[in-house]
Scaffold this active site. Structure first.
Site, PDB file in Angstrom:
ATOM      1  N   CYS A 220       0.876  -1.164   0.000  1.00  0.00           N
ATOM      2  CA  CYS A 220       0.000   0.000   0.000  1.00  0.00           C
ATOM      3  C   CYS A 220       0.920   1.223   0.000  1.00  0.00           C
ATOM      4  O   CYS A 220       2.072   1.127   0.423  1.00  0.00           O
ATOM      5  CB  CYS A 220      -0.898  -0.020   1.234  1.00  0.00           C
TER       6      CYS A 220
ATOM      7  N   CYS B 111      -4.177  -1.086  -2.205  1.00  0.00           N
ATOM      8  CA  CYS B 111      -4.733   0.249  -2.421  1.00  0.00           C
ATOM      9  C   CYS B 111      -4.584   0.606  -3.892  1.00  0.00           C
ATOM     10  O   CYS B 111      -3.657   0.155  -4.560  1.00  0.00           O
ATOM     11  CB  CYS B 111      -4.105   1.291  -1.505  1.00  0.00           C
TER      12      CYS B 111
ATOM     13  N   CYS C 123       6.157  -0.773  -9.878  1.00  0.00           N
ATOM     14  CA  CYS C 123       6.776  -1.498  -8.764  1.00  0.00           C
ATOM     15  C   CYS C 123       8.218  -1.852  -9.097  1.00  0.00           C
ATOM     16  O   CYS C 123       8.589  -1.948 -10.268  1.00  0.00           O
ATOM     17  CB  CYS C 123       6.005  -2.789  -8.486  1.00  0.00           C
TER      18      CYS C 123
END
Length: 169
Positions: free
Chosen positions: A13, A93, A101
């Protein structure tokens, strides 16, 4: 007798203060009870706030899940050499789901399990606690569905489909 398997799971998140902390605690609690498989969960944030929301810890404590050792940390910790190799990475989220990422060693399976941010709820402590409970119940249901999957008997594509589908429940 079924061979034992251990799986590492990372919940992400943005701030790593609430939803990912709840998911880490729930997965570690529920995933440690299985007879032939073990799940070790971690959590991290793309922009960690450095503190864990006290309502997240209280929600876990209310379910008798140990709350010591949680900390808000960067996802970079899990992309470094020597970090645990993840089998699964879940964003919880919507902001984190849209971010680029890091490269995860081991090519883990990924899915988005978005949950409304309980930390964004304004109001009384009772209203905030209710929002955290709601987020935890959603995450618990999804984790239980994942833990019920017969992972050793499923191929990679089927597991990927199943974990993505779980995020819609």
């Amino acid at each position: 007798m079924t061979e034992s398997k251990d799986y590492n799971v990372l919940f992400i998140c943005t701030g790593n203060t609430a939803r990912s902390i709840l998911a880490e605690g729930l997965m570690n609690d529920l995933g440690s009870r299985l007879p032939t498989r073990r799940f070790k969960a971690y959590s991290a944030g793309s922009q960690p706030k450095g503190v864990v929301n006290p309502f997240a810890l209280q929600t876990l404590a209310n379910w008798r899940i140990p709350t010591d050792g949680f900390r808000s940390k960067s996802w970079d910790e899990f992309a470094k050499p020597g970090a645990p190799v993840m089998d699964f990475v879940f964003t919880v989220c919507d902001n984190a789901a849209g971010e680029v990422c890091p490269f995860w060693p081991g090519q883990p399976m990924t899915a988005h399990w978005g949950v409304p941010d309980p930390a964004a709820v304004e109001g009384t402590d009772e209203e905030k606690a209710k929002a955290f409970l709601s987020a935890a119940v959603t995450l618990k249901r999804r984790i239980e569905l994942m833990l019920a999957l017969p992972l050793p008997s499923l191929d990679t594509q089927r597991i990927q489909r199943e974990i993505k589908d779980i995020g819609t429940r």
